[in-house]
Scaffold this active site. Structure first.
Site, PDB file in Angstrom:
ATOM      1  N   GLU A 281       0.828  -1.199   0.000  1.00 26.89           N
ATOM      2  CA  GLU A 281       0.000   0.000   0.000  1.00 26.89           C
ATOM      3  C   GLU A 281       0.871   1.262   0.000  1.00 26.89           C
ATOM      4  OE1 GLU A 281      -4.476  -0.068   1.635  1.00 26.89           O
ATOM      5  OE2 GLU A 281      -3.036   0.451   3.161  1.00 26.89           O
ATOM      6  N   HIS A 302       6.922 -26.620   0.805  1.00 22.37           N
ATOM      7  CA  HIS A 302       6.230 -27.711   0.115  1.00 22.37           C
ATOM      8  C   HIS A 302       5.083 -27.169  -0.721  1.00 22.37           C
ATOM      9  CE1 HIS A 302       8.349 -30.930   2.314  1.00 22.37           C
ATOM     10  NE2 HIS A 302       8.537 -29.930   3.160  1.00 22.37           N
ATOM     11  N   LYS A 414     -13.488   1.498  -3.130  1.00 21.56           N
ATOM     12  CA  LYS A 414     -14.362   1.870  -2.003  1.00 21.56           C
ATOM     13  C   LYS A 414     -15.494   2.766  -2.487  1.00 21.56           C
ATOM     14  CE  LYS A 414     -10.757   2.126   1.559  1.00 21.56           C
ATOM     15  NZ  LYS A 414     -10.156   3.052   2.502  1.00 21.56           N
TER      16      LYS A 414
END
Ligand code: PA5
Length: 439
Positions: A281, A302, A414
């Protein structure tokens, strides 16, 4: 400050770091100016007297509760979770008899309903954390919890609420003023992702019983020299945060598009999520920045490690280790010959060997790697890590010529979500939505 960084495999010789190193004087002046003007509270918070006073004043209040439900998102939640998972990993498991912290950082109907059904209202404090005081994912949950508290506690509902928000503005500050809800401020100029060492992260840490002083002392050790009015370019040039910032900026110039945060302290896995937000950010702007990729050893050996080792050669790595992790139980001495190499050894030896193996393998496959070696898995070391990575992120942004303290791109989504919910205004967004949905 004892350096926790090992540069042996950082590939400094292949990067153009000189370009940035020579800007140490300029950066030192900027640090002095911005700290002096109160624009960098991240560097001064760990030794802020008022913050300590505020937290002291909360201790008796917090002791009254068995549960803390934290409503917050992004920087208002990730630091608290990293501390919780690192130092209180078993607090939500059977047999646990201390306080319990629940972090509601999503629009998750199942989780919210479970909290409403299971938490005992009288013994629960709801802490709503929002710097802006208007983030709907957080404030929306606040509305619901407020009704819940009212339903159970009547006129006393506000006694079990705590707000952490801007000192003067925003909807939540209005709630504080109207109902006299207990509140602590988020300092001016402090973005969420830099706020773990403010009331935002320290209230939940205190509630869990963490040694908050040690956490802050660790951070102070790293950040205090950067906030010193006498800081010189020479001092800054030798500081780990600056060196890391130089490395980060030089890496991205060379096309390293991904920065792995590989931790070999399993309980610290959530610091990967905290770092990912901090780095992404702050630095993902104007078509630049390296994508942070959190990974945890040995689990991810893994899984995604194949890609780290042998995928596109665009990855660098921050590799977090601690040689002093608990030893754990010993392996039996009568294991079959196939496993003779672990007979009688401590379980903890395995993760150290695996960490070394992976670190060496990544280095041998050409991944520039800086090892961050912590002396212990303690709050003090966590403070150091937070201070180091936060300061390095700010400096890296400055070196790259971008503002590491804003996040303009996340605002669009937003606004569109609000438009979808038919919030007032937002005519442009509503028209955009219409054409996007072909309606
Ligand atoms: O780092 C940031 O600034 C963001 O991640 C914010 O923390 C997040 O968007 C929540 O904002 P607020 O605390 O205003 O509710």
């Amino acid at each position: 400050m004892a350096d926790i960084l090992d540069w042996t495999n950082a590939h400094l010789d292949t990067l153009d770091t000189a370009l940035y190193e020579k800007r140490a004087d300029e950066m030192a002046v900027r640090l002095q100016q911005e700290t002096g003007a109160g624009k960098l509270p991240f560097l001064t918070m760990p030794y802020a007297a008022q913050l300590r006073k505020d937290l002291d004043g909360l201790k008796d209040f917090l002791r009254k509760f068995d549960h803390m439900l934290l409503l917050g998102i992004g920087g208002s939640a990730l630091g608290a979770r990293a501390l919780q998972k690192a130092f209180y990993p078993r607090q939500d498991q059977p047999g646990h008899d201390g306080p319990s912290l629940w972090i509601a950082d999503n629009v998750d109907t199942y989780a919210l309903e479970a909290y409403l059904a299971k938490l005992p209202p009288k013994k629960t404090v709801v802490v709503t954390v929002s710097k802006s005081g208007g983030t709907i994912e957080t404030v929306g949950q606040y509305f619901i919890l407020k009704e819940w508290m009212k339903g159970h506690l009547g006129d006393d509902w506000h006694r079990n609420m705590l707000l952490v928000t801007d000192e003067e503005q925003g909807f939540l500050r209005g709630e504080v003023n109207e109902y006299g809800i207990r509140a602590l401020p988020v300092p001016d100029n402090l973005g969420g992702r830099y706020s773990v060492l403010s009331a935002v992260g320290l209230i939940p840490a205190l509630f869990l019983g963490m040694d908050v002083e040690s956490l802050m002392a660790g951070a102070q050790e790293v950040v205090a020299p950067l906030a010193d009015p006498g800081l010189t370019g020479d001092t800054l040039a030798g500081h780990s945060a600056f060196r890391l910032a130089v490395w980060g900026a030089a890496l991205q110039d060379k096309g390293f598009a991904e920065l792995i945060f590989f931790t070999y302290i399993p309980l610290w896995a959530s610091f990967g999520d905290w770092f990912a937000q901090l780095w992404a950010e702050s630095l993902g702007k104007e078509g630049r920045g390296s994508q942070p990729v959190p990974a945890v050893g040995v689990t991810d050996q893994h899984s995604v490690n194949q890609m780290f080792m042998d995928g596109v050669r665009n990855k660098a790595c921050l590799f977090l280790t601690c040689p002093n992790l608990p030893a754990g139980p010993k392996f039996p001495t009568d294991l079959p010959d196939k496993f003779a190499y672990v007979r009688g050894k401590e379980f903890g030896e395995l993760i150290q060997a695996e960490g070394l193996g992976t670190r060496m393998a990544l280095s041998k496959s050409g991944v520039p790697l800086v090892e961050m070696r912590l002396g212990a898995d303690s709050p003090r070391q966590a403070g150091k890590l937070i201070g180091l990575l936060g300061a390095a992120t700010i400096l890296c942004g400055w070196l790259m010529g971008i503002n590491p303290l804003d996040q303009p791109a996340v605002e669009l989504g937003k606004r569109l979500a609000k438009a979808r919910m038919d919030a007032e205004g937002l005519a442009e967004e509503k028209a955009d939505l219409k054409s996007f949905l072909n309606t």
